[in-house]
Write an enzyme that holds these catalytic residues in place. Structure first.
Site, PDB file in Angstrom:
ATOM      1  N   ASP A 172       3.128 -46.721 -44.233  1.00 53.94           N
ATOM      2  CA  ASP A 172       3.127 -45.320 -43.561  1.00 53.94           C
ATOM      3  C   ASP A 172       1.745 -45.567 -42.888  1.00 53.94           C
ATOM      4  O   ASP A 172       0.623 -45.519 -43.315  1.00 53.94           O
ATOM      5  CB  ASP A 172       2.956 -44.388 -44.777  1.00 53.94           C
ATOM      6  CG  ASP A 172       3.073 -42.736 -44.277  1.00 53.94           C
ATOM      7  OD1 ASP A 172       2.374 -42.723 -43.221  1.00 53.94           O
ATOM      8  OD2 ASP A 172       3.485 -42.101 -44.694  1.00 53.94           O
ATOM      9  N   ALA A 232      16.718 -39.693 -45.643  1.00 49.85           N
ATOM     10  CA  ALA A 232      15.810 -39.155 -44.666  1.00 49.85           C
ATOM     11  C   ALA A 232      16.613 -38.481 -43.501  1.00 49.85           C
ATOM     12  O   ALA A 232      16.953 -37.403 -43.613  1.00 49.85           O
ATOM     13  CB  ALA A 232      14.924 -40.016 -43.983  1.00 49.85           C
ATOM     14  N   GLU A 262      26.627 -35.327 -37.911  1.00 46.81           N
ATOM     15  CA  GLU A 262      27.051 -34.748 -39.062  1.00 46.81           C
ATOM     16  C   GLU A 262      27.777 -33.391 -38.815  1.00 46.81           C
ATOM     17  O   GLU A 262      27.221 -32.776 -37.994  1.00 46.81           O
ATOM     18  CB  GLU A 262      25.805 -34.422 -40.219  1.00 46.81           C
ATOM     19  CG  GLU A 262      25.054 -35.571 -40.464  1.00 46.81           C
ATOM     20  CD  GLU A 262      23.949 -35.274 -41.597  1.00 46.81           C
ATOM     21  OE1 GLU A 262      23.532 -34.071 -41.826  1.00 46.81           O
ATOM     22  OE2 GLU A 262      23.333 -36.166 -42.029  1.00 46.81           O
ATOM     23  N   HIS A 281      25.085 -35.758 -47.288  1.00 48.03           N
ATOM     24  CA  HIS A 281      23.914 -34.946 -47.154  1.00 48.03           C
ATOM     25  C   HIS A 281      23.423 -34.021 -48.112  1.00 48.03           C
ATOM     26  O   HIS A 281      23.287 -33.075 -47.755  1.00 48.03           O
ATOM     27  CB  HIS A 281      23.626 -34.385 -45.978  1.00 48.03           C
ATOM     28  CG  HIS A 281      22.282 -33.914 -45.330  1.00 48.03           C
ATOM     29  ND1 HIS A 281      21.752 -33.644 -43.939  1.00 48.03           N
ATOM     30  CD2 HIS A 281      21.082 -33.694 -45.927  1.00 48.03           C
ATOM     31  CE1 HIS A 281      20.635 -33.749 -44.008  1.00 48.03           C
ATOM     32  NE2 HIS A 281      20.042 -33.389 -45.198  1.00 48.03           N
ATOM     33  N   ALA A 284      19.344 -32.494 -51.251  1.00 46.94           N
ATOM     34  CA  ALA A 284      18.716 -31.310 -51.931  1.00 46.94           C
ATOM     35  C   ALA A 284      19.803 -30.371 -52.743  1.00 46.94           C
ATOM     36  O   ALA A 284      19.541 -29.185 -53.038  1.00 46.94           O
ATOM     37  CB  ALA A 284      17.990 -30.494 -50.847  1.00 46.94           C
TER      38      ALA A 284
HETATM   39  P1  NAD Z   1       6.590 -35.853 -45.970  1.00 48.74           P
HETATM   40  O1  NAD Z   1       5.942 -35.045 -44.597  1.00 48.74           O
HETATM   41  O2  NAD Z   1       5.652 -35.329 -47.278  1.00 48.74           O
HETATM   42  O3  NAD Z   1       6.315 -37.116 -45.713  1.00 48.74           O
HETATM   43  C1  NAD Z   1       6.855 -37.969 -44.605  1.00 48.74           C
HETATM   44  C2  NAD Z   1       5.920 -39.418 -44.502  1.00 48.74           C
HETATM   45  O4  NAD Z   1       6.373 -39.892 -43.484  1.00 48.74           O
HETATM   46  C3  NAD Z   1       4.427 -38.580 -44.134  1.00 48.74           C
HETATM   47  O5  NAD Z   1       3.584 -39.436 -45.116  1.00 48.74           O
HETATM   48  C4  NAD Z   1       4.152 -39.358 -42.906  1.00 48.74           C
HETATM   49  O6  NAD Z   1       2.926 -40.043 -42.667  1.00 48.74           O
HETATM   50  C5  NAD Z   1       5.164 -40.470 -42.713  1.00 48.74           C
HETATM   51  N1  NAD Z   1       5.540 -40.931 -41.397  1.00 48.74           N
HETATM   52  C6  NAD Z   1       5.445 -40.308 -40.302  1.00 48.74           C
HETATM   53  N2  NAD Z   1       5.906 -41.151 -39.219  1.00 48.74           N
HETATM   54  C7  NAD Z   1       5.993 -42.430 -39.921  1.00 48.74           C
HETATM   55  C8  NAD Z   1       6.427 -43.882 -39.362  1.00 48.74           C
HETATM   56  N3  NAD Z   1       6.588 -43.984 -38.125  1.00 48.74           N
HETATM   57  N4  NAD Z   1       6.278 -44.813 -39.928  1.00 48.74           N
HETATM   58  C9  NAD Z   1       6.308 -44.518 -41.359  1.00 48.74           C
HETATM   59  N5  NAD Z   1       6.077 -43.411 -42.181  1.00 48.74           N
HETATM   60  C10 NAD Z   1       5.805 -42.543 -41.271  1.00 48.74           C
HETATM   61  O7  NAD Z   1       8.171 -35.433 -46.146  1.00 48.74           O
HETATM   62  P2  NAD Z   1       8.923 -35.528 -47.293  1.00 48.74           P
HETATM   63  O8  NAD Z   1       8.927 -34.397 -48.112  1.00 48.74           O
HETATM   64  O9  NAD Z   1       8.729 -36.809 -48.073  1.00 48.74           O
HETATM   65  O10 NAD Z   1      10.375 -35.698 -46.753  1.00 48.74           O
HETATM   66  C11 NAD Z   1      10.767 -36.924 -45.754  1.00 48.74           C
HETATM   67  C12 NAD Z   1      12.019 -36.562 -44.946  1.00 48.74           C
HETATM   68  O11 NAD Z   1      13.014 -36.547 -45.817  1.00 48.74           O
HETATM   69  C13 NAD Z   1      11.951 -35.053 -44.479  1.00 48.74           C
HETATM   70  O12 NAD Z   1      11.298 -35.147 -43.126  1.00 48.74           O
HETATM   71  C14 NAD Z   1      13.353 -34.861 -44.027  1.00 48.74           C
HETATM   72  O13 NAD Z   1      13.881 -35.313 -42.887  1.00 48.74           O
HETATM   73  C15 NAD Z   1      14.149 -35.816 -45.282  1.00 48.74           C
HETATM   74  N6  NAD Z   1      14.992 -35.200 -46.208  1.00 48.74           N
HETATM   75  C16 NAD Z   1      16.095 -35.447 -46.711  1.00 48.74           C
HETATM   76  C17 NAD Z   1      16.757 -34.434 -47.441  1.00 48.74           C
HETATM   77  C18 NAD Z   1      18.358 -34.895 -47.813  1.00 48.74           C
HETATM   78  O14 NAD Z   1      19.126 -33.898 -48.355  1.00 48.74           O
HETATM   79  N7  NAD Z   1      18.438 -36.249 -47.731  1.00 48.74           N
HETATM   80  C19 NAD Z   1      16.173 -33.363 -48.354  1.00 48.74           C
HETATM   81  C20 NAD Z   1      14.735 -33.175 -47.937  1.00 48.74           C
HETATM   82  C21 NAD Z   1      13.991 -34.073 -46.992  1.00 48.74           C
END
Ligand code: NAD
Length: 307
Positions: A172, A232, A262, A281, A284
């Site tokens: 990260d 993600a 989707e 998906h 959550a």
């Molecule tokens: P968060 O914002 O807490 O963490 C995201 C992390 O990604 C941050 O630490 C950031 O620094 C890092 N990041 C950004 N660009 C990057 C890169 N190019 N390479 C590596 N790291 C990078 O978010 P979170 O709560 O951990 O959630 C992450 C993602 O999960 C959300 O943005 C969302 O799209 C996805 N999500 C999916 C579901 C699902 O139902 N599948 C549910 C919730 C969230």
């Protein structure tokens, strides 16, 4: 004047009750496509948004909109620049569903390494002997590579190391070794993570810079017995390259909760492969997270209402 809140998709009743208790009027449109929402967005003060898209075209029709409260974490379905240009605040619920996503990732990881889907089908079809052909793998002592070390990534690291005995390596660019637990190795090289981890899980937001972060070259670096998990966003992985790599058995398998489009079409090429587990998906989609997301988003709306 009433304070109208548009709720285009179903949310938990706790969120509705909170809004109503705090003087809001709920507006529920018949569907959540852009053509429908464009008629509704004009007269609402707030939107409690799920997965529907908020384009500039849509946001420009809003006359009195003050806040779009996203029920969930990712805000990639909202044109943030357009919202900002129109003075619309965008909020999300950063902690409401992180445990649900983390537990889904563990479910996928364990299901993949123990061939859960194949053996389930085997037993149902009378093939009890599949147990002697399809051996699983253990996660203890294996390396989990976490790409994106935010709220979800951190929770998964903790559960996987403390619960399953896995080694953890994270990539990260916004995280330094200084603020992570001592059992976590932080690498500045994505290539290093890709080529050493046994399971790789993605937890980055979907932005221009993470579009196809996992492309053909990245997939080629993975170990031949490694597994990829994407809970993600679909666009973080080049699906076409992934399909080819999986079809050629260049990696062990993939578990996908999210897709580039989707819902994906029924005849998506990935669905023909037996080394893929797919879920709709639903990271959550637990009772606990559904309730917390609705309530937190409703609280955000009322906070804006009350100034
Ligand atoms: P968060 O914002 O807490 O963490 C995201 C992390 O990604 C941050 O630490 C950031 O620094 C890092 N990041 C950004 N660009 C990057 C890169 N190019 N390479 C590596 N790291 C990078 O978010 P979170 O709560 O951990 O959630 C992450 C993602 O999960 C959300 O943005 C969302 O799209 C996805 N999500 C999916 C579901 C699902 O139902 N599948 C549910 C919730 C969230």
């Amino acid at each position: 004047m009433s304070f109208n809140v548009l709720i285009p998709q179903k949310i938990a009743k706790e969120g509705i009750k909170y809004l109503e208790r705090n003087g809001a009027t709920i507006v529920v449109p018949p569907s959540h496509d852009e053509e429908t929402l464009i008629h509704y967005i004009q007269d609402v003060d707030a939107i409690l948004a799920r997965t529907e898209t908020y384009s500039r075209k849509l946001i420009e029709q809003a006359n009195r909109l003050k806040v779009i409260a996203r029920h969930g974490i990712g805000v990639d379905n909202i044109d943030l620049q357009a919202a900002s240009d129109h003075g619309v605040i965008v909020t999300n619920t950063p902690s409401a569903n992180i445990n649900a996503v983390a537990e889904l990732v563990l479910t996928l990881m364990l299901s993949g390494t123990r061939n859960l889907l194949q053996v389930d089908r085997g037993v149902r079809s009378g093939d009890f002997e599949i147990r002697n052909r399809l051996f699983g793998y253990e996660l203890k002592g294996k390396t989990l590579g976490i790409i994106g070390f935010g709220n979800i990534g951190r929770l998964i690291a903790e559960k996987s190391h403390l619960g399953l005995g896995m080694d953890i390596v994270v990539y990260d660019p916004y995280v330094t070794g200084a603020d992570v637990a001592s059992y976590i190795k932080v690498t500045e090289s994505l290539e290093d993570l890709l080529s050493t981890a046994d399971v790789i899980t993605l937890h980055v937001p979907y932005t221009k810079s993470t579009h196809h972060l996992i492309d053909r070259d990245a997939l080629k670096l993975m170990k031949s017995d490694a597994m990829l998990i994407n809970a993600a966003r679909g666009g973080v992985v080049d699906e076409q390259a992934l399909e080819e790599i999986l079809r050629n058995r260049e990696i062990r398998g993939a578990c996908l909760d999210v897709f580039q489009v989707e819902p994906p079409s029924k005849d998506h090429p990935l669905f023909r492969l037996d080394n893929v587990i797919v879920t709709p998906h639903l990271g959550a989609q637990t009772h606990e997270a559904f309730q917390a997301m609705a309530l937190n988003a409703a609280e955000d709306i009322i906070a804006v209402k009350n100034g």
